[in-house]
Design a protein around this motif. Structure first.
Motif, short mmCIF file in Angstrom:
data_model
loop_
_atom_site.label_atom_id
_atom_site.label_comp_id
_atom_site.label_asym_id
_atom_site.label_seq_id
_atom_site.Cartn_x
_atom_site.Cartn_y
_atom_site.Cartn_z
N MET A 1 0.81 -1.17 0.00
CA MET A 1 0.00 0.00 0.00
C MET A 1 0.88 1.26 0.00
N ARG A 2 1.93 1.12 0.72
CA ARG A 2 2.85 2.24 0.79
C ARG A 2 3.46 2.51 -0.58
N ALA A 4 2.08 1.88 -3.47
CA ALA A 4 1.02 2.41 -4.32
C ALA A 4 0.81 3.89 -4.01
N LEU A 5 0.82 4.24 -2.72
CA LEU A 5 0.66 5.63 -2.31
C LEU A 5 1.85 6.46 -2.81
#
Length: 150
Positions: A1-2, A4-5
């Motif tokens: 997720m990191r 992707a962010l």
């Protein structure tokens, strides 16, 4: 997720940077187009102004040459009168009363009326001034018709 962010943040910053650069590019293009339009207008104004100046100079030259010719002709007449090669005659008629007095007094002078010697310089000065005024008026009329009304 990191990840992707992080990727989303990089894409967003690239997009903002590109948008900002595109805006600057569009502004630079519009400024360039305005400058080109103004330069074209200034070139056209300079061309027209140059033509008008050339027309004015041509009128001035033409009228100055005509004035010089008239003044030279007047000077030649003045010299001819001073030398006695020509005479300045005055178109004059004597009234009937004047004719009776002349015939009653004795011998009438039968010569043509002539301008007095001391009046001759004034006559030629007036001719010069008349020629100058005429050429100035004609030159101004030419300027108005050929330059101002164009």
């Amino acid at each position: 997720m990191r990840d992707a962010l992080f990727l989303l943040l990089i894409c967003l910053s690239v997009w903002v940077g590109y948008d900002r650069i595109a805006g600057q590019r569009d502004q630079a293009r519009s400024e360039r187009d305005a400058a080109l339009f103004e330069a074209t207008g200034l070139r056209e104004a300079a061309r027209i102004s140059g033509e008008m100046l050339a027309d004015r100079d041509a009128i001035d030259l033409k009228r100055t040459l005509e004035l010089d010719h008239e003044r030279a002709s007047n000077l030649e007449r003045r010299r001819a009168v001073d030398d006695g090669r020509q005479r300045l005659r005055v178109k004059a008629t004597c009234s009937a009363a004047g004719a009776e007095k002349a015939s009653a007094g004795g011998v009438a002078d039968a010569s043509t009326a002539e301008l007095a010697t001391d009046a001759r310089p004034d006559y030629f000065t007036l001719r010069d001034q008349l020629a100058l005024s005429q050429k100035m008026i004609l030159g101004l009329q030419d300027y108005v018709h050929q330059v101002c009304l164009r």
